[in-house]
Each structure stands twice: as C-alpha cells, then as structure tokens.
Design an enzyme around this catalytic site. Sequence first.
Site, PDB file in Angstrom:
ATOM      1  N   ARG A 235      -7.284 -27.166 -81.383  1.00  0.00           N
ATOM      2  CA  ARG A 235      -6.487 -27.026 -79.646  1.00  0.00           C
ATOM      3  C   ARG A 235      -7.032 -26.147 -78.905  1.00  0.00           C
ATOM      4  NH1 ARG A 235      -0.221 -23.483 -79.568  1.00  0.00           N
ATOM      5  NH2 ARG A 235      -0.847 -24.301 -77.468  1.00  0.00           N
TER       6      ARG A 235
ATOM      7  N   HIS B 125       2.482 -14.050 -75.314  1.00  0.00           N
ATOM      8  CA  HIS B 125       2.476 -14.560 -76.469  1.00  0.00           C
ATOM      9  C   HIS B 125       1.024 -14.606 -76.930  1.00  0.00           C
ATOM     10  CE1 HIS B 125       6.411 -16.499 -75.978  1.00  0.00           C
ATOM     11  NE2 HIS B 125       6.774 -15.414 -76.366  1.00  0.00           N
TER      12      HIS B 125
END
Length: 251
Positions: free
Chosen positions: A76, A125
């Site tokens: 990612r 987050h």
Amino acid sequence: MVPLTKIGPGGDFDPLRIEPGQRVFVLTGAGISAESGVPTFRDAGGLWEQHRVEDVATPEGFARDPVLVWRFYSERRKKAGTVKPNPAHLALAQLQERLGERLFVCTQNVDALHERAGSRVWHMHGELLKSRCAECDREPFHDEAQYPDALPRCHCGGLLRPNVVWFGEIPFGMDRIFEALSACDLFVTVGSSGAVYPAAGFVSHLRNVPNVEGRWARCVYVGLEKPENAHSFDECRLGRAGELLPTLFAP
Ligand code: NAD
C-alpha cells in the site's frame, strides 16, 4: 426520516451556503480517494488485495503474522507514492483557505491525499506513511519505507507497526472530533458507506444533540450511492465526489 435525495451532477443542486461565523465539519471516507485510483474498502468486497481484513487489519492479525501485515502495508505504501489528489481533495483545500479554522476536515482515510492537496486534516484512522513502536511510547514518525521481508524494529527492540487504526482499536482524537462536531452548523460526509463505526455514528449524534449554540446542524451526504446511515442525513447528493465537490459550497 427520509432524506431528500438528488442525483447529480444536475442543475438542481443548490450550493450549500455557509453564513458568516458558521462552522463546517467534513468527514471523508474511502470514496473521496477512489477517483485518484485508491480502491475503496467496499470495492474490495471484504477482501483487501486478496487478504482477509482479519488477517491484515486487526491487532490479532499482526500478533499472528506481522510479516504478512508489513508486506500488505508495504504494498500500500508503494502504491501511495503514485497517486495524486483529485478535484474533490482540491475543493476542500480551497474551502479551508476560505474558512480557516471554521472548517474541520476529519478523514477515515490513511492516505495522504488531503495533505497533498494542501489541507490540514484530522486522521482518525491514522496514517499509512507513519509508523510507531508496538511496545514503547515513542512518538509516531514519518516512514515511507517498505518492509516486505525483514520486520522493522524500534530502538527499544520492540516491533514497529504501521500507525493506522485497525478494526477493534479506538480511533485517534475522539475528544477533539466531538469538540468540532458540537461546534458545527453544517456537517458533510463524502464517500463513506456508513458501515464503519464510530465515524458512521457522527451524523446520528448530531440528530440527537444540538450544537453548543443550541442550533441543529444541517447534515448532507455526498457519494455514489446512499450510505447505510442515510436516514440520519437531511439530504443525500448522489454522484462522484470529484464532480460534486467543486461546486458543493456557495462561493
Ligand atoms: P467504504 O469503502 O466502506 O465506502 C466507500 C464509499 O464511497 C461507498 O459508499 C461508495 O459508494 C463511495 N464511493 C465510491 N466511489 C466514489 C466516488 N468516486 N465519489 C464518491 N463516493 C464514492 O469506505 P469507508 O466508509 O471510508 O470505510 C472503510 C474503512 O476502510 C475506513 O476505515 C478507511 O480508513 C479504510 N480505507 C481507507 C482507504 C484510504 O485511505 N484511501 C481506502 C480503503 C479503505
């Protein structure tokens, strides 16, 4: 309550007016980054890059197989270097230039696309491009490195982990978020399925509690489809974030 639903980008969207002194809270989800080429969680159908969420996005998964988790986040990170902000991120950065402290942008996304567009943003987050020690209280630090094989370690000897909030963990800065929520007159969610809590519950909180001045916030959703918490919004404006955001707010 049934929210008014409009499908755009048609001419019947009235831009949202922000009166002098009013405060705006914008919550963004994975949908705002979709047009930049970052897949949403929904699109992944519960599987993320061929992995189960339980394996790569929970503390238990990390405890079981940290090499797999770091391989997943390394991939990612690699992709994160190639994506650019889209017109929706840019529109929010422009709004922030105009409103300054009166706009609070809170994102569930761990990518850095809001910052790259020039926004100050609250990452509830966490952030993909930061790491922290899983054991000591060292401050989270910027880290774009990829660790596909060997596990990274802190000076204290503990394992490093990505500075992201996994399922089952408490999001960052909930006090600051509720302070901003309780001050807002306009609440806008962009591109979030309304399935991941506590963020999905912000709008129902605003339905039940007036702001600090005793006024009720107007709540508007912008995204491709109605979210699961659609009933709590005054209005849902359906369409792509990159097409709707640039004209969402009155000049
Ligand atoms: P979600 O994937 O559950 O929902 C995404 C929503 O965006 C859907 O309702 C979809 O209809 C909508 N959408 C898709 N394309 C859109 C577009 N072009 N314009 C507007 N809307 C669009 O995402 P969520 O509600 O944010 O929750 C998922 C969790 O996964 C969050 O915790 C988030 O941190 C994480 N996540 C983050 C990223 C990221 O950092 N970019 C990506 C995937 C998942």
